[in-house]
Write a protein that holds these residues in place. Structure first.
Motif, PDB file in Angstrom:
ATOM      1  N   GLY A  30     -38.728  60.974 113.360  1.00  0.00           N
ATOM      2  CA  GLY A  30     -38.448  62.403 113.568  1.00  0.00           C
ATOM      3  C   GLY A  30     -39.219  63.273 112.576  1.00  0.00           C
ATOM      4  N   GLY A 236     -39.176  65.372 115.545  1.00  0.00           N
ATOM      5  CA  GLY A 236     -39.551  64.642 116.756  1.00  0.00           C
ATOM      6  C   GLY A 236     -40.543  65.385 117.629  1.00  0.00           C
ATOM      7  N   MET A 242     -36.839  63.219 121.754  1.00  0.00           N
ATOM      8  CA  MET A 242     -36.548  63.129 120.317  1.00  0.00           C
ATOM      9  C   MET A 242     -36.367  64.500 119.686  1.00  0.00           C
ATOM     10  SD  MET A 242     -39.142  60.278 118.798  1.00  0.00           S
ATOM     11  CE  MET A 242     -39.320  58.665 119.552  1.00  0.00           C
ATOM     12  N   TRP A 248     -32.821  60.927 115.664  1.00  0.00           N
ATOM     13  CA  TRP A 248     -34.188  60.417 115.551  1.00  0.00           C
ATOM     14  C   TRP A 248     -34.769  60.569 114.151  1.00  0.00           C
ATOM     15  CZ3 TRP A 248     -36.092  57.043 118.766  1.00  0.00           C
ATOM     16  CH2 TRP A 248     -35.490  56.938 120.036  1.00  0.00           C
ATOM     17  N   LYS A 251     -34.344  56.492 113.845  1.00  0.00           N
ATOM     18  CA  LYS A 251     -34.058  55.596 114.969  1.00  0.00           C
ATOM     19  C   LYS A 251     -35.384  55.036 115.508  1.00  0.00           C
ATOM     20  CE  LYS A 251     -31.658  55.886 119.369  1.00  0.00           C
ATOM     21  NZ  LYS A 251     -30.868  56.771 120.249  1.00  0.00           N
ATOM     22  N   PRO A 253     -37.398  53.711 118.917  1.00  0.00           N
ATOM     23  CA  PRO A 253     -37.268  53.746 120.379  1.00  0.00           C
ATOM     24  C   PRO A 253     -37.171  52.340 120.972  1.00  0.00           C
ATOM     25  CG  PRO A 253     -39.506  54.357 119.697  1.00  0.00           C
ATOM     26  CD  PRO A 253     -38.684  54.253 118.450  1.00  0.00           C
ATOM     27  N   GLN A 257     -37.782  53.847 126.180  1.00  0.00           N
ATOM     28  CA  GLN A 257     -38.072  55.113 125.490  1.00  0.00           C
ATOM     29  C   GLN A 257     -39.514  55.136 124.984  1.00  0.00           C
ATOM     30  OE1 GLN A 257     -34.896  54.566 122.695  1.00  0.00           O
ATOM     31  NE2 GLN A 257     -33.607  56.163 123.598  1.00  0.00           N
TER      32      GLN A 257
END
Lengths: 269, 322
Positions: A30, A236, A242, A248, A251, A253, A257
């Motif tokens: 992000g 993101g 995102m 995000w 995180k 994907p 995703q």
């Protein structure tokens, strides 16, 4: 290099960053996406640097204070020729030079080790002060996160930067409005930043930090006081699902995703 | 060898520090002093008078103090970052770790008024944890000179050493022990008196107390070896192992907590290489009561007589093992 070319490079860096996060199974995607336009403008337009001479005494200094987005810096450094592009594939692998936070003794182009937040700006103040003392003409740029500005050490350095009259120092706050677990607003809301920086004696420019035609002039602006760019960005940025989602922060994907994100970034290319 | 004799005159080692800093600063314009409003307590008034622009005062802001020091080094300068040891190491420990040690920045950290030099001001101002906090950091030599001669030599060495250094100074007056012209060698202890009954090891303000304790022991026919071990990291493994093997017992004393300091560093070597009875004198894991540094050192068993008594007890333990 013009804004259109810079936009194209930024998208390439985003795509490589996304791939590396997916392959490594970790990263801070992000905040990487929010900062990549700024990094691109710095490394492909603004910074006076020599990739084959990373310790050149006259080089402009760039400090990535939000060291957790190291991957975005590695991809940018690779694209600019500081490290081999294929080395990005070693991100987080055992004994790789590219660990989760940048190491200046391993990675050419990294100026100081960051990771714990609130470290980059005091060091950048020292770099800019050194130039004043020695008559060196290099400029110093430092990128912090907006949540990171909650660290008190930054405000010690902001006061010193003004006291020392560091007109050769530019602070860019990546104001993506989210920190690790929540929005800035719901945590410890330092925004709005401009009045605070101005009260400390800094010049402030507010920009859209994901728009090259605003980033470049702000970075190239010169004045008589230290300069803070409050860069309004999107966490993101560039990947629809995102964008502006706190999840995000770091995180990774999943395969589906990832496919969507690659398609979105590739389409933009 | 002849035992060293402490000089009658006592010296504030800060004077030796600034004398060398100003001498080196005259030849090397890259030397800058960085402080946290501590111009007076770091005795930087003379430096400031000579080169006002080279005295970088960040104000009462220790995190910036250390970070700015790292940045000045990145810009090609040779910063001596000075502050009261308690604040320099305690308040800025993460900056010391990340910006200085891990980044391997060529910054000299000068901890002023370390130990219990601020005695009556109380434990907030005592720096009896700094060996423990700093000696675990890679790349960072930790040095506590015992007198003004070793202080001068260590400052000269630090300026020529390419890398970070933590130099731990006091303001408490100490006699000179080492000869004029002494050269500092990192990680090398100095033999101040030889003997085979026990080895007494200290640094900083406590070394002269060890020398005096050895004289008391000698009056009782006990010949103690005395080592000055200014360098806490890297510890002088060779001297420690030789002390253990040749004298069979080691007593350490330091103006620091008994946890994690010089004695602990020595014990790590003794346990692994040559186990012998040991005792560590220092501040015994408490916040010290009110008193001057000299009073508190005596209070915690580090008067010459107290050290001699601890040595005799330790020698008895050594004998009981055989």
């Amino acid at each position: 290099m013009q804004p259109n070319d810079l936009d194209r490079i930024a998208r390439q860096i985003r795509l490589r960053d996304l791939q590396a996060v997916f392959e490594a199974g970790a990263g801070h995607i992000g905040g990487e996406m929010s900062a990549i336009d700024i990094l691109t403008a710095l490394y492909f337009r603004v910074l006076r640097i020599w990739p084959d001479q990373p310790k050149h005494p006259d080089r402009d200094r760039f400090v990535l204070s939000k060291g957790h987005v190291a991957l975005a810096l590695y991809v940018t450094l690779a694209k600019r020729g500081f490290i081999p592009e294929e080395e990005v594939a070693t991100f987080l692998k055992p004994h790789s030079r590219l660990n989760g936070h940048p190491n200046c003794n391993k990675v050419p182009g990294v100026e100081t080790n960051t990771g714990p937040l609130g470290h980059g700006l005091p060091v950048a103040v020292g770099m800019a002060k050194a130039a004043k003392l020695t008559g060196a003409t290099y400029r110093t740029y430092v990128l912090t996160g907006d949540g990171e500005m909650q660290e008190g050490s930054n405000w010690e350095a902001i006061a010193s930067g003004a006291q020392f009259g560091l007109d050769n120092l530019t602070l860019i706050i990546d104001h993506n409005r989210f920190q690790q677990g929540a929005s800035l607003k719901d945590t410890n809301n330092l925004a709005p930043f401009p009045a605070k920086l101005e009260a400390f004696g800094w010049d402030v420019t507010e920009i859209n930090g994901n728009a090259m035609d605003e980033i470049v002039p702000a970075l190239e602006k010169r004045g008589s006081r230290p300069h803070c760019i409050v860069a309004h960005t999107n966490k993101g940025h560039g990947i629809s699902f995102m964008q502006d989602k706190v999840d995000w922060h770091h995180k990774v994907p999943n395969a589906e995703q990832y496919k969507i994100a690659v398609a979105e970034l590739s389409e933009a290319l | 060898m002849n035992a060293v004799t402490p000089s009658p005159k006592l010296h504030d080692c800060r004077d030796a520090f600034v004398a060398v800093l100003e001498r080196l600063g005259a030849d090397n314009p890259k030397i800058v002093a960085v402080c946290n409003d501590s111009v007076g307590s770091s005795k930087l008034g003379g430096f400031k008078a000579k080169w006002p622009e080279r005295l970088v005062n960040v104000g009462i802001a220790e995190q910036a103090l250390v970070g700015v020091g790292a940045g000045l080094a990145n810009g090609g300068l040779l910063p001596f970052v000075c502050g009261a040891a308690c604040f320099l190491t305690g308040r800025s420990l993460e900056q010391i770790k990340a910006d200085i040690a891990y980044s391997n920045a060529n910054v000299k950290l000068i901890g002023i008024s370390s130990g219990m030099a601020y005695g009556e001001l109380g434990p907030t101002h005592h720096s009896i944890e700094d060996f423990a906090w700093t000696r675990v950091l890679p790349n960072l030599p930790v040095v506590a000179p015992c007198d003004s001669i070793e202080t001068a030599a260590a400052v000269e060495w630090a300026a020529s050493y390419d890398g970070p250094v933590f130099l731990r100074l006091s303001r408490v007056g100490v006699p000179d022990l080492l000869p004029e012209g002494h050269k500092f060698e990192l990680g090398k202890a100095n033999l101040l008196r030889d003997g085979d009954a026990i080895t007494l090891i200290a640094n900083g303000t406590v070394t002269h107390r060890m020398v005096k304790a050895a004289a008391i022991l000698a009056e009782q026919g006990i010949e103690a070896r005395v080592l000055n071990m200014a360098t806490v990291r890297p510890i002088d493994v060779e001297a420690v192992v030789a002390a253990a093997r040749e004298t069979g017992a080691i007593l350490t004393a330091e103006e620091h907590s008994t946890f994690g300091g010089l004695g602990s560093a020595i014990a790590e070597v003794v346990v692994a290489e040559a186990p012998v009875p040991m005792k560590i004198l220092g501040v015994p894991g408490i916040f010290a009561p009110t008193g001057s540094a000299e009073f508190l050192l005596d209070e915690f068993g580090m008067s010459p007589a107290g050290i001699a008594e601890a040595a005799i007890d330790l020698i008895a333990r050594k004998s009981s093992r055989t």
